[in-house]
Every structure is written in structure tokens, then in C-alpha cells.
Design an enzyme around this catalytic site. Structure first.
Site, short mmCIF file in Angstrom:
data_model
loop_
_atom_site.label_atom_id
_atom_site.label_comp_id
_atom_site.label_asym_id
_atom_site.label_seq_id
_atom_site.Cartn_x
_atom_site.Cartn_y
_atom_site.Cartn_z
N CYS A 40 -12.94 2.87 -2.46
CA CYS A 40 -12.61 1.51 -3.47
C CYS A 40 -13.73 0.86 -3.89
O CYS A 40 -14.73 0.63 -2.91
CB CYS A 40 -11.77 0.66 -2.67
SG CYS A 40 -10.79 -0.63 -3.42
N GLU A 46 -3.92 1.89 -6.92
CA GLU A 46 -4.00 0.68 -7.72
C GLU A 46 -2.61 -0.45 -7.72
O GLU A 46 -2.67 -1.69 -7.68
CB GLU A 46 -3.97 0.83 -9.44
CG GLU A 46 -5.50 1.70 -9.55
CD GLU A 46 -6.53 1.06 -9.10
OE1 GLU A 46 -6.65 -0.28 -8.78
OE2 GLU A 46 -7.38 1.93 -8.86
N HIS A 85 -3.05 -2.59 -4.60
CA HIS A 85 -4.10 -3.79 -4.98
C HIS A 85 -3.12 -4.83 -5.37
O HIS A 85 -3.22 -6.10 -4.90
CB HIS A 85 -5.08 -3.49 -5.89
CG HIS A 85 -6.38 -2.97 -5.50
ND1 HIS A 85 -7.17 -3.57 -4.40
CD2 HIS A 85 -6.76 -1.71 -5.79
CE1 HIS A 85 -8.25 -2.88 -4.42
NE2 HIS A 85 -8.00 -1.60 -5.12
#
Length: 143
Positions: free
Chosen positions: A92, A134, A137
Site C-alpha cells: 500500500c 480501496e 480505505h
């Protein structure tokens, strides 16, 4: 294109607000995140808006599920179905090195497109893994 940000721990680990039609979210999200992702294509296949300082539920990724790869932006993505769990390692831009993580081979995602029209699609393999990373996140989960 925006500069990738080093995000403070508390900001990385917080959930992000829903992107809404009729706000600046659409223009800021699409233009900034897509341009930044393409500019960093050598090191990055997906990006959440927090990486460029936009604290909204917006992700972009390289979608290789069709006949040719395309960059896709999703507003307010949500995984509604998953199957085929597996363990892997991921890197990441927010961290150094790789970390172990559990992912799903197949996911069904509901999101809004650039016109804020709802979409629903099943993704598999590498594209599914990118989307899961994603969306994590957006949920404040860092691998």
C-alpha cells in the site's frame, strides 16, 4: 493531478463521508483521483480519495475485467456479496512493505457512477482484490 499525501494515522483509520450529487464531490473526485492514479500508474493500480486529501467515499482503479483495461471511478462503493475467501499479501502506498490480508475471489459491488446513477456488478480476481483494498480505505481499514 494531485500530489499523493502522507495521511495521518487518525485520518487513515476513520470512515469517510458519502459523496453526494449536487456538491463539489463529483468534479473533485473524478478529475483529481483519475488523473493522479494515471500519473502514478507505474506504482499504483487503485486509489482511494483520501490519498489525495478528499475525505469522501470515492475510489478509482484499473479495471481489467473487460476486453481492455480502463480506469474506473466509483462513488460510494459497497460490497453486497462475496465468495471464495483466500489469504494473500498486499502492499500500500500508505505503508512500507507488505501485509497479510484476507480477500474474496468474487465480489458484487453496488456504487454510483460519475452521473450518480446506481450500478451493480460482479468483479473477480485481481480487479476484485484492488476494489476490496480501496473500499477498506473508505472504511478506515489499513491492511
Amino acid at each position: 493531478m494531485r500530489t499523493l499525501m502522507q495521511i495521518a494515522e487518525d485520518a487513515r483509520r476513520s470512515k469517510y463521508a458519502v459523496a453526494k450529487l449536487g456538491t463539489n464531490d463529483k468534479n473533485r473526485g473524478i478529475l483529481a483521483i483519475a488523473d493522479t492514479l494515471m500519473a502514478h500508474a507505474d506504482a499504483c493500480v487503485g486509489m482511494a480519495a483520501n490519498m489525495i486529501g478528499v475525505r469522501k467515499r470515492i475510489i478509482a482503479f484499473l479495471d481489467e475485467s473487460g476486453k481492455r483495461p480502463v480506469y474506473t471511478v466509483m462513488f460510494n462503493p459497497e460490497i453486497v456479496k462475496r465468495s471464495g475467501p483466500y489469504d494473500t499479501e498486499e502492499g500500500c502506498l500508505s505503508l512500507t512493505g507488505v501485509c497479510p490480508v484476507r480477500r474474496w475471489q468474487s465480489i458484487k459491488v453496488r456504487w454510483q457512477n460519475e452521473r450518480f446513477q446506481e450500478r451493480l456488478k460482479t468483479f473477480t480476481g485481481w480487479t476484485a482484490q484492488i476494489i476490496q483494498h480501496e473500499i477498506d480505505h473508505c472504511e478506515g481499514i489499513i491492511i
